[in-house]
Design a protein around this motif. Structure first.
Motif, mmCIF file in Angstrom:
data_model
loop_
_atom_site.group_PDB
_atom_site.id
_atom_site.type_symbol
_atom_site.label_atom_id
_atom_site.label_comp_id
_atom_site.label_asym_id
_atom_site.label_seq_id
_atom_site.Cartn_x
_atom_site.Cartn_y
_atom_site.Cartn_z
ATOM 1 N N VAL A 30 2.087 2.288 3.453
ATOM 2 C CA VAL A 30 3.261 1.219 3.800
ATOM 3 C C VAL A 30 4.621 1.605 3.126
ATOM 4 N N LYS A 84 -2.899 5.227 8.412
ATOM 5 C CA LYS A 84 -3.155 4.140 7.300
ATOM 6 C C LYS A 84 -2.319 2.987 7.147
ATOM 7 N N ALA A 85 -0.951 3.303 7.268
ATOM 8 C CA ALA A 85 0.117 2.136 7.203
ATOM 9 C C ALA A 85 -0.455 0.970 8.370
ATOM 10 N N CYS A 86 -0.593 1.405 9.617
ATOM 11 C CA CYS A 86 -1.290 0.502 10.660
ATOM 12 C C CYS A 86 -2.562 -0.093 10.157
ATOM 13 N N LEU A 87 -3.457 0.444 9.976
ATOM 14 C CA LEU A 87 -4.713 -0.031 9.406
ATOM 15 C C LEU A 87 -4.559 -1.003 8.349
ATOM 16 N N VAL A 88 -3.730 -0.829 7.281
ATOM 17 C CA VAL A 88 -3.644 -1.571 6.216
ATOM 18 C C VAL A 88 -2.802 -2.957 6.621
ATOM 19 N N GLN A 89 -2.016 -2.793 7.567
ATOM 20 C CA GLN A 89 -1.039 -3.774 8.058
ATOM 21 C C GLN A 89 -2.060 -4.614 9.350
ATOM 22 N N HIS A 90 -2.900 -4.241 9.513
ATOM 23 C CA HIS A 90 -3.812 -4.617 10.811
ATOM 24 C C HIS A 90 -3.026 -4.584 12.133
ATOM 25 N N HIS A 142 0.805 -1.129 -0.089
ATOM 26 C CA HIS A 142 -0.135 0.048 0.027
ATOM 27 C C HIS A 142 0.814 1.298 0.058
#
Length: 338
Positions: free
Chosen positions: A7, A189-195, A4
């Motif tokens: 990320v 956003k990086a935390c969100l897409v990496q769960h 992403h």
């Protein structure tokens, strides 16, 4: 398909910093790989940083570890610190540890917590022989820092905000801030897409804290009045101010030698001939060398000392923090312990 964009952005920022650490003149411990630590509170910014470090470090032959600091300011803070240790360990970081600190009162709650935190990080870096410590400050944090300096009426050094690289005891480049050109939303956003689970510190929304009020009231009001782009402009101001401040510091360092007499005393006539920004830097350094604590030495103190040179009317000695006094004697400026 690549990662992403959020990320990819955080990983690129960390990769650049790791390359800088590897190219630094300091050498890793004998027979081992260099170790880089991440300071992690469990919030989105530092969790994004930890994940990027865990991904990039092994590819460069760098060991990656993590430190979380328990300030003990909220109920259950020890449990949250243990949870952060588990998260960092799950990312593959090692060593990982939680450090409990006692926060004093000097300088207010925010400054006291910051001092305690950096003290713990310095000790951890020394104990583990770390080549660097990564901090998750973002462009938004930088903008807030510039505004806080502006509100205090501070000089250009304060307006330069946080440096991408800064030192600690015995180190000039211990702390690295890879995210100063990235906004807070990119890290989240990086935390969100990496769960990646994140913890939102309630202090960050508590209006009792100056930075919290600035974040949730001040900056939104500025953007409403001036339009979008305020954060980016303030961060750009920080970099421009830092370049100017660095140049003035260098000038003052070079001029400091030429304004002293054979005995080492400062000559008022030579100081008077210098630009005020250069002269006041020399005065501040002289006061610190005489024993005045840097953190307690404010612009108003230096202005009073400066008047001994630019507004001499026979006034007496000036009292400075740390029981330091400044007085004019026979065309010389004497700064010493009282």
């Amino acid at each position: 398909m690549g990662p992403h964009p959020a990320v990819a952005a955080i990983r690129l920022a960390v990769r650049r910093v790791l390359h800088d650490i590897l190219s630094a003149p300091s050498k890793p411990p004998s027979g081992g790989q260099p170790l880089v630590l991440v300071a992690c509170s469990g919030g989105a910014d530092s969790m994004a940083l930890a994940s990027a470090l865990a991904f990039e470090a092994p590819k460069l032959g760098i060991r990656a570890g993590g430190i979380t600091v328990d300030h003990g300011l909220q109920p259950g803070s020890d449990t949250r610190a243990e949870d952060v240790v588990l998260r960092l360990t799950a990312l593959g970081l090692s060593p990982v540890e939680s450090i409990a600190v006692r926060v004093g009162r000097e300088g207010g709650p925010e400054a006291a917590a910051r001092d305690a935190r950096y003290g713990a990080l310095d000790a951890a870096a020394e104990r583990h022989g770390a080549a660097g410590v990564l901090l998750g400050h973002t462009r938004d944090d930088q903008a807030e820092t510039v505004l806080l300096g502006l509100a205090r009426g501070s000089g250009i050094r304060s307006l330069s905000g946080m440096a991408p690289v800064s030192g600690g005891p015995g180190a000039t480049d211990r702390y690295r801030r890879p995210f100063l050109r990235l906004d807070r939303q990119t890290a989240r956003k990086a935390c969100l897409v990496q769960h990646l689970p994140v913890w939102d510190d309630p202090h960050n929304t508590d209006p009792a804290y100056t930075r919290s009020r600035l974040r949730h009231e001040g900056l939104p009001a500025l953007e409403k009045a001036l339009g979008k782009g305020v954060v980016e402009a303030l961060a750009r101001t920080a970099q421009l101010s830092r370049d100017d401040a660095d140049a003035l510091d260098t000038w003052a360092q070079q001029a400091a030698v030429s304004v002293r007499d054979a005995t080492g005393l400062l000559e008022c006539a030579k100081l008077y001939a210098l630009p005020p920004a250069v002269r006041r830097r020399i005065l501040r350094k002289a006061a610190i060398e005489a024993g005045a604590p840097a953190g307690a030495l404010f612009a108003r103190h230096i202005e009073e000392v400066d008047r001994l040179i630019t507004g001499w009317r026979g006034q007496g000695e000036i009292n400075l923090p740390g029981k330091v006094v400044a007085q004019r004697q026979g065309g010389r400026l004497v700064i010493r312990q009282g």
